[in-house]
Scaffold this motif. Sequence first.
Motif, PDB file in Angstrom:
ATOM      1  N   GLY A  70       0.807  -1.212   0.000  1.00 30.47           N
ATOM      2  CA  GLY A  70       0.000   0.000   0.000  1.00 30.47           C
ATOM      3  C   GLY A  70       0.841   1.262   0.000  1.00 30.47           C
ATOM      4  O   GLY A  70       1.965   1.288   0.524  1.00 30.47           O
ATOM      5  N   PHE A  71       0.292   2.306  -0.598  1.00 31.65           N
ATOM      6  CA  PHE A  71       0.895   3.636  -0.579  1.00 31.65           C
ATOM      7  C   PHE A  71      -0.169   4.631  -0.150  1.00 31.65           C
ATOM      8  O   PHE A  71      -1.347   4.489  -0.518  1.00 31.65           O
ATOM      9  N   GLU A  72       0.222   5.627   0.627  1.00 32.86           N
ATOM     10  CA  GLU A  72      -0.752   6.583   1.139  1.00 32.86           C
ATOM     11  C   GLU A  72      -0.109   7.940   1.368  1.00 32.86           C
ATOM     12  O   GLU A  72       1.122   8.054   1.478  1.00 32.86           O
ATOM     13  N   ALA A  73      -0.944   8.956   1.400  1.00 33.65           N
ATOM     14  CA  ALA A  73      -0.513  10.303   1.750  1.00 33.65           C
ATOM     15  C   ALA A  73      -1.654  10.958   2.500  1.00 33.65           C
ATOM     16  O   ALA A  73      -2.835  10.659   2.251  1.00 33.65           O
ATOM     17  N   GLY A  97      -0.109  20.608  12.784  1.00 28.70           N
ATOM     18  CA  GLY A  97      -0.452  19.919  11.549  1.00 28.70           C
ATOM     19  C   GLY A  97       0.576  18.855  11.253  1.00 28.70           C
ATOM     20  O   GLY A  97       1.747  18.960  11.664  1.00 28.70           O
ATOM     21  N   TYR A  98       0.150  17.806  10.545  1.00 30.97           N
ATOM     22  CA  TYR A  98       1.045  16.714  10.153  1.00 30.97           C
ATOM     23  C   TYR A  98       0.745  16.344   8.711  1.00 30.97           C
ATOM     24  O   TYR A  98      -0.389  16.008   8.379  1.00 30.97           O
ATOM     25  N   LEU A  99       1.752  16.440   7.847  1.00 30.61           N
ATOM     26  CA  LEU A  99       1.639  16.089   6.432  1.00 30.61           C
ATOM     27  C   LEU A  99       2.645  14.984   6.149  1.00 30.61           C
ATOM     28  O   LEU A  99       3.821  15.110   6.506  1.00 30.61           O
ATOM     29  N   TYR A 100       2.197  13.900   5.482  1.00 29.76           N
ATOM     30  CA  TYR A 100       3.096  12.755   5.324  1.00 29.76           C
ATOM     31  C   TYR A 100       2.783  11.967   4.052  1.00 29.76           C
ATOM     32  O   TYR A 100       1.718  12.104   3.438  1.00 29.76           O
ATOM     33  N   VAL A 123       6.280  15.972   7.688  1.00 25.27           N
ATOM     34  CA  VAL A 123       6.662  17.185   8.410  1.00 25.27           C
ATOM     35  C   VAL A 123       5.546  17.570   9.364  1.00 25.27           C
ATOM     36  O   VAL A 123       4.359  17.406   9.060  1.00 25.27           O
ATOM     37  N   ILE A 124       5.926  18.030  10.538  1.00 28.86           N
ATOM     38  CA  ILE A 124       5.006  18.585  11.518  1.00 28.86           C
ATOM     39  C   ILE A 124       5.317  20.065  11.658  1.00 28.86           C
ATOM     40  O   ILE A 124       6.485  20.456  11.701  1.00 28.86           O
TER      41      ILE A 124
END
Length: 315
Positions: A70-73, A97-100, A123-124
């Motif tokens: 699996g791949f996710e964002a 915020g959290y972007l990944y 990144v947070i």
Amino acid sequence: MRIKLISLFVSLALTYTSVAQSHKNEIGIQSDNDSYLAQGSDRYYTDGIFVYFRHALKADGTKLKNKVLGFEAGQKIFNPQGGNIPGPQYIDRPFAGYLYAGATLNLLYANESNLKLGAQVGVIGPGSGAEGTQNTVHRWFNFYHPTGWEYQIHDGAVINLSAEYNKLLTRGDGIDLSFTGYGNLGMGFSGAGAGLMVRAGNFNQLFNSVSTQSTASNIDSKDLLHPHEFFAYYKPVLNYVAYDATIQGSLSSNKSSAPLQITSNRQPIMLSNEVGVAYTASHWVLSFAAIFHTKDTKEQVRVHQWGSATVLYRF
């Protein structure tokens, strides 16, 4: 806008009633928001959006029944007790915020146990774009303008590893009970948890079920308990939180730099309760859950809850 999009997917999915078959791939979206529970709240874990792609790899079909890559964002947004605070003294959980982006490998065995391994990089902090996302959504829907983001958690890089394990304990007519556990280790999140999952209705084995994110598979439908899944579930989990960067600040950030970031003290022991319903048609996978958490921080004035809606298309 998200609610309308999810409603459209649900309407389309319910038109598919053909017999289930194996689908090697699936792609979809998950939306989390506290507004889905109609509580009138906008606090703590207030919003999340995720996209997924999963592909079933070749498995030996005997001991290893299914194998899914699996791949996710995704992006997560956290507020204090409100998104429009009158002063920093009211920040009982930090703005963050959290972007990944990440990948998972899900190993699903014929004895109805599975081991799901994952890795994330992200990144947070301001680099996550959480403040801009929240401001945009509030402007679209003519909500209030959020204030207080100048105190958010500073930028910090995240590399995180995870492992999840599930195992069927017992099964009766239309109901079963499974063990569930997980562990996280990294620069963003470290901890572990364990609990149970009760399912009632028409569910399939854990090697090809919504419950273990394994509806992408090479398994023929004749090997499944039901051509379609339609079940309710309850999942209580006891969590130990060793470190949470969205609460305590990032390990890689310069905490002395301006502007001021306001952090909190994590609550090391937390109980979560998840209640939901899941449905699979020929090509569609739908689920909705309500999640109830005890307090994340020692300063929090309330517990919190949110809804989570997922729509996947299999092909």
